[in-house]
Every structure is written in structure tokens, then in C-alpha cells.
Design a protein around this motif. Structure first.
Motif, PDB file in Angstrom:
ATOM      1  N   ILE A 147      24.067 -17.185  50.790  1.00 33.50           N
ATOM      2  CA  ILE A 147      23.516 -18.080  50.039  1.00 33.50           C
ATOM      3  C   ILE A 147      23.702 -18.160  48.617  1.00 33.50           C
ATOM      4  O   ILE A 147      23.651 -17.471  47.745  1.00 33.50           O
ATOM      5  CB  ILE A 147      21.903 -17.840  50.176  1.00 33.50           C
ATOM      6  N   ASP A 148      23.805 -19.027  47.785  1.00 29.90           N
ATOM      7  CA  ASP A 148      23.875 -19.896  46.938  1.00 29.90           C
ATOM      8  C   ASP A 148      21.745 -20.251  46.410  1.00 29.90           C
ATOM      9  O   ASP A 148      21.830 -20.979  44.988  1.00 29.90           O
ATOM     10  CB  ASP A 148      24.352 -21.225  46.371  1.00 29.90           C
ATOM     11  N   ASP A 149      20.619 -20.209  46.777  1.00 28.88           N
ATOM     12  CA  ASP A 149      19.736 -20.854  46.597  1.00 28.88           C
ATOM     13  C   ASP A 149      18.442 -19.636  46.806  1.00 28.88           C
ATOM     14  O   ASP A 149      18.280 -19.374  47.512  1.00 28.88           O
ATOM     15  CB  ASP A 149      18.864 -21.612  46.587  1.00 28.88           C
ATOM     16  N   ILE A 150      17.804 -19.073  45.479  1.00 24.83           N
ATOM     17  CA  ILE A 150      16.843 -17.469  45.307  1.00 24.83           C
ATOM     18  C   ILE A 150      15.777 -18.299  44.988  1.00 24.83           C
ATOM     19  O   ILE A 150      15.771 -17.908  43.805  1.00 24.83           O
ATOM     20  CB  ILE A 150      17.601 -16.316  45.243  1.00 24.83           C
ATOM     21  N   ASN A 151      14.352 -17.881  45.459  1.00 22.58           N
ATOM     22  CA  ASN A 151      13.676 -17.761  44.698  1.00 22.58           C
ATOM     23  C   ASN A 151      12.821 -16.710  45.069  1.00 22.58           C
ATOM     24  O   ASN A 151      12.643 -15.909  45.348  1.00 22.58           O
ATOM     25  CB  ASN A 151      11.823 -18.252  45.455  1.00 22.58           C
ATOM     26  N   MET A 152      12.231 -16.073  43.369  1.00 19.79           N
ATOM     27  CA  MET A 152      12.101 -14.839  42.797  1.00 19.79           C
ATOM     28  C   MET A 152      10.759 -15.651  42.490  1.00 19.79           C
ATOM     29  O   MET A 152       9.915 -16.402  41.630  1.00 19.79           O
ATOM     30  CB  MET A 152      12.916 -14.589  41.227  1.00 19.79           C
ATOM     31  N   LYS A 153       9.122 -14.777  43.420  1.00 16.17           N
ATOM     32  CA  LYS A 153       7.882 -14.855  42.771  1.00 16.17           C
ATOM     33  C   LYS A 153       7.804 -14.031  42.178  1.00 16.17           C
ATOM     34  O   LYS A 153       7.787 -12.175  42.566  1.00 16.17           O
ATOM     35  CB  LYS A 153       7.382 -14.707  44.165  1.00 16.17           C
ATOM     36  N   VAL A 154       6.632 -13.488  41.273  1.00 16.80           N
ATOM     37  CA  VAL A 154       5.997 -12.973  40.629  1.00 16.80           C
ATOM     38  C   VAL A 154       5.223 -12.887  40.126  1.00 16.80           C
ATOM     39  O   VAL A 154       4.618 -13.868  39.643  1.00 16.80           O
ATOM     40  CB  VAL A 154       6.733 -12.864  38.771  1.00 16.80           C
TER      41      VAL A 154
END
Length: 579
Positions: free
Chosen positions: A60-67
Motif C-alpha cells: 500500500i502507498d496511501d495510509i491514513n493516520m488519525k489522531v
């Protein structure tokens, strides 16, 4: 008395975590939550989550990081938050920047990029977004909010750089610089340390005696693996990776996770094998070593899942120069075949106690253990597709034939209900004081850091505990039960009241005596019938839990072994005669 009322009692006995209040802290699959800090009458913390949760480099080359910044007492997200985000790996700073989010739940798109010719990786990181007018220097993107299923169109700032382009444990440090209003700066920053794991796969091979190469994949969630070796004398696998054993760092690491994938047709690592594991020469607790035969029909996956408590124990057992080594050596050794017994059942909805949940529980144990032993019970949680359910929170109660409680456990943290099973397999050592039938009630509270209720439910299995291994150490012998499938029909009729106790017992007794139904005989049986005679008349009372189990077995809720355990009880008590 073993019945559904006992399951209701179990729900009360193992307190269910309130759905609206999440206080959990610790590492989860693709996420982490820091311990809370007191602030303005609240207990506030930060949770960091990755989507997808299980990231393998190259996939995968697109990652979402939720804070998310929220009050653990009310599960309320604080608004208008200014974050300072730092991302570290192996002691190197990869990125640092300010971000702003109006609803306190920040989504950042991570774009891994391995091209970096700078001595300091952070200098290669680029940030996308606009500076918010009310929070100088903080990036923000106007547009559609992120909901979890619209990442292709929602508005979110970006970080492009040497982040998540390599597997390992990433340290996400979050400083809250302002909250409830972008213009309100805190007197002191609220600082949180969270950790997320990104996996990478490395390929190795075992040179077998017949010259064939056996492929081995190590999926590491911590750091690069090196010095892979196979020792033919004991069929052990060893490998190294970098690790900082200084106490301050060990305190921060919630889990070290490594997977070893080996073909099932390689005999020393075939399905059903058990293993011992060592870290820097120290044997790990059996609970840190999990064997997953469900991942693929041709491949076994053995997990080293070393929690913070186990890391600290290992560190204390090592030599005094451990702080200087900066290395973790892992060793996996197959052990002799064990006599595995198991019970399988599905869970039912916690509220209705009738509707089937999409969760199956398998409990396995080594038959050489018995009364008086601390038995390692392995709990496995499978979904409707017979795949492991990850990040399970569960609890259990063990009761004897009289209904008296033998053991009960739902985790060590008084604020967070449940035992964490990151991979859907967990081992619990439970001491069983005496022989006989025990009941294992299992409750699943949910999955993930937010206790998703999809797989929650409650169920139970019956387990026959024998005398344990003889004095010479040889395991007790066992016999398999042979049950014609049509007997389930009779069991269902009996559970529904269509046939009475005497008819059911007489029928089962005839089938056993004629050899149609083979039941391993439990110790303590005699030749008496229900009323103390030998005619099978229904004068003695059959415990209601046996009829309940017969109904569950007819429905497929419990396996053959659990039904046979009930029959063994009837034989042992003289209610059914074998001869």
C-alpha cells in the motif's frame, strides 16, 4: 447447575465495559492509546490509529493516520485542537509539524517516499495543507470531513517523506498545544507517546537434509531481521534484530511482534506442533508464543508476541551488559508432539442470549495435564469465515460440576475490561484443583481500542479434566468418540421435551452397549441405573445442564467432545450403564 442462567450470571460476574466510556490504553493492531492526563476536570488522552490497520510494506502507498484528543471519562472529543506531531523510528526524527483540527479528530494522509539523500531524515519530509488563520503555523485543509470510508475525497493535510516506507515500530509523539479554542494555549503542553507497527516481509530458506530448500518468511513489525540460522540438531530457528534494552526505552515499548511463516509439509514445523521460544537466551512465557494454523491451508504462522511485562522480565533476567548489546536474539524450538484436546462453541448475543454471534471459540489444552496442574489453555477466536479475529478483548469464568467458581479473569487493568488477544489467539494458565467436568464460560467484549461489538457475545464449553500424567511422565491415553450423526436428532428431541429422560437414557445406553456409540469411559462409573437398579428407569434426576448441552450440540453450538463429556458424567454417576 450448568444452564443459560449460568451464562447470565457470567455476564454479571465479568463486568461489561460501558459502551460510552473507553478508558483503554495500550497498543492495538495498527493503533495505540496513551495513558490519560488530568486537565480541567477531565482525563484526556490521545489515540493514534492507522488505516489500514495491518500495513505491510509494498502492499500500500496511501495510509491514513488519525489522531484523536478526547476525555476518557465521557468519551467526548475535544474541539479546536492544535497538535504538534513528531514521528520517530529507531531514534531518528522523521517528521515534525503543527496541525489543526476543528473537531479534535485529526486525519493526516501519509505518503511514504524512500528517496532521501539528507543526513537527517526529517529534512526530506514535506507537508501539504494551508496555515490555519487562528493557529499560526498549524496546517489545515478546508473541505469534506473524513468519516473513515471517504479518504479518497475528504480534506486532510499530508506528510510525504521517509515514513512507513520501511517496516518497524514507529513512535508518534503528540503534543497538545491548544484545545477547545485555537487561540487558547495551554499553560503546559500535554505530551503523549504512542506507537504503531508497520510490517515488512523478509525471505529466508532452510536447507533441509534432502537438499530441498524450505522457504521461510519472517514478517517483522519491529525492525530488520538479520543472521537467520537453522540448526538441524534441534530444528531450531534463530535470528537477530536491533533493540534498545535501556529501561527508559523498554518502558515505552508495548509489544514486539514477529511472525515466522513455514510450510506445513516441513515435518518439524507441521500443523499441531508446539514450540518453545527464547529471547537473548531467556525462555519466554508460553503466552508469548502463538501458533496460527488458520492463516493459510499450506502454511503455519508462529508468532512471537512479547508484551511490555514480558520484555521487562526478560531484561531483568539478562546479563548486566544487556544495555550495551543493542540486539535482540530470538530462538524458536519445536518440541515433542503433545496430546491436544479441544472444545469448540459459538457465541450468542449478550442481550438476547439467543441470536448467534459471528464468533466461534476453540479452547485447546495438552491432555498430559490434569487435576492439580496449572493447565495452559489456548483460546482461539474465529469469524464466520474461519479466520482469526484480531484485537479481541475477552474474559472467562471456570466452574466445577456444582457450579462453584474455580477461576475468573478479565484482565489486570481495573479501568479496562478484558484480556487483550492481539492476534486472536491467547494462552491462559489456569489451575484446576480436581478431576471431573468443568465449564468454561467465555465472553468477548469487543475488538480494537474502541471495543467494536461486531464479534461480542458469550458462550461456554464443557471440558473433562483427568488425573494428569502418571508418575513416569507418560501422557494418559485417550480414545476418540464415534457418534453417528442421526443421534443429534434424538438429542434435539430430548432437549425440546419431545421424549422423556428415561427414553433418552435407555436409547443411549442401548447404543453404547451394542457398540454403535463409542464413549471413552470416565473413572468412577458403576453398573447402577437411574433409580439404583439396572433397568434404566428414570428415577434419578438428570442435571438440567446435560439436557441444555444436548440441545446446543444438536444445534451445532458445541462440538462432539462437549456432548460426550455430558454422557461421561451420566456414566460416572451410574445414570447410564456401560455393561
Amino acid at each position: 447447575m450448568y444452564n443459560r442462567l449460568a451464562l447470565l450470571a457470567t455476564i454479571v460476574a465479568i463486568a461489561i465495559i460501558p459502551a460510552a466510556v473507553q478508558t483503554v490504553s495500550g497498543h492495538g493492531l495498527g493503533g495505540d492509546q496513551a495513558p490519560p492526563i488530568s486537565f480541567s476536570g477531565m482525563e484526556v488522552t490521545v489515540r493514534t490509529d492507522l488505516t489500514p490497520s495491518d500495513i505491510t510494506i509494498g502492499d500500500i502507498d496511501d495510509i491514513n493516520m488519525k489522531v484523536r484528543f478526547f476525555d476518557t471519562l465521557t468519551d467526548t472529543t475535544l474541539e479546536k485542537v492544535t497538535y504538534r506531531i513528531e514521528m520517530w523510528r529507531g531514534g531518528e526524527l522523521l517528521a515534525r509539524n503543527l496541525f489543526y483540527d476543528p473537531d479534535g479528530s485529526l486525519d493526516v494522509e501519509i505518503r511514504p517516499n524512500a528517496d532521501c539523500d539528507q543526513a537527517e531524515p526529517r529534512l526530506c519530509s514535506k507537508y501539504g495543507g494551508s496555515e490555519h488563520v487562528s493557529s499560526p503555523g498549524a496546517l489545515f485543509v478546508y473541505g469534506e470531513p473524513c468519516t473513515g470510508d471517504n479518504y479518497d475525497v475528504c480534506a486532510r493535510p499530508t506528510i510525504t517523506g521517509p515514513i512507513f516506507e520501511k517496516g518497524g515500530l514507529y513512535h508518534v509523539r503528540v503534543d497538545i498545544e491548544g484545545a477547545t479554542s485555537p487561540r487558547v494555549q495551554l499553560a503546559e503542553r500535554l505530551s503523549y507517546d504512542t506507537f504503531v507497527s508497520v510490517a515488512q516481509e523478509q525471505n529466508f530458506a532452510i536447507q533441509a537434509a534432502h537438499a530441498e530448500e524450505i522457504p521461510v518468511i519472517i514478517k517483522t513489525y519491529y525492525d530488520d531481521v538479520k543472521n537467520f540460522e537453522f540448526e538441524p540438531s534441534d530444528n531450531s530457528i534463530t535470528f537477530d534484530m536491533a533493540f534498545d534494552w535501556t529501561p527508559d526505552y523498554v518502558d515505552l515499548v508495548q509489544v514486539v511482534h514477529e511472525e515466522i511463516r513455514i510450510p506445513k509439509d516441513f515435518v518439524p514445523y507441521a500443523e499441531g506442533k508446539q514450540f518453545k521460544g527464547y529471547v537473548n537466551g531467556v525462555e519466554v512465557d508460553q503466552r508469548a508464543l502463538l501458533n496460527d494454523p488458520y492463516w493459510d491451508e499450506d502454511t503455519n504462522v508462529i508468532h512471537f508476541l512479547i508484551t511490555n511485562n514480558e520484555l521487562q522480565r526478560i531484561s531483568e533476567s539478562m546479563e548486566d551488559d544487556r544495555f550495551e548489546s543493542k540486539n535482540m536474539n530470538l530462538k524458536l524450538v519445536p518440541i515433542e508432539e503433545v496430546d491436544v484436546s479441544s472444545v469448540e462453541f459459538y457465541l450468542v448475543d449478550l442481550e438476547t442470549m439467543q441470536e448467534k454471534a459471528p464468533t466461534t471459540v476453540i479452547i485447546e489444552w495438552d491432555g498430559q495435564y490434569g487435576a492439580g496442574d496449572e493447565i495452559p489453555f489456548e483460546f482461539t477466536f474465529l469469524n464466520q469465515n474461519n479466520k482469526l479475529i484480531k484485537d479481541v478483548w475477552y474474559g472467562y469464568i471456570v466452574s466445577d460440576e456444582s457450579g462453584s467458581q474455580i477461576a475468573r479473569f478479565s484482565g489486570n487493568d481495573p479501568l479496562n475490561t478484558g484480556i487483550a488477544s492481539l492476534e486472536g489467539i491467547d494462552v491462559q494458565n489456569i489451575k484446576i484443583p480436581s478431576e471431573g467436568l468443568i465449564r468454561m464460560d467465555v465472553i468477548v467484549y469487543g475488538t480494537g481500542l474502541d471495543y467494536d461489538p461486531t464479534y461480542s457475545g458469550i458462550g461456554s464449553g464443557l471440558i473433562e479434566i483427568g488425573p494428569g500424567a502418571p508418575a513416569d511422565g507418560t501422557p494418559p491415553s485417550t480414545e476418540a468418540a464415534e457418534i453417528p450423526s442421526w443421534i443429534k436428532t434424538n438429542a434435539g428431541w430430548w432437549a425440546e421435551g419431545a421424549i422423556d429422560d428415561a427414553t433418552f437414557v435407555t436409547g443411549i445406553q442401548y447404543l453404547i452397549q451394542s457398540g454403535v456409540l463409542v464413549v471413552p469411559v470416565a473413572d468412577g462409573g458403576d453398573d447402577q441405573g437411574l433409580d439404583g437398579t439396572t433397568d434404566g428407569a428414570a428415577a434419578a434426576e438428570i442435571p438440567s445442564w446435560i439436557k441444555t448441552n444436548a440441545g446446543w450440540w444438536a444445534e451445532g453450538a458445541i462440538d462432539d467432545g462437549s456432548f460426550v463429556s455430558g454422557l461421561q458424567y451420566l456414566i460416572k454417576e451410574g445414570i447410564i450403564r456401560v455393561t
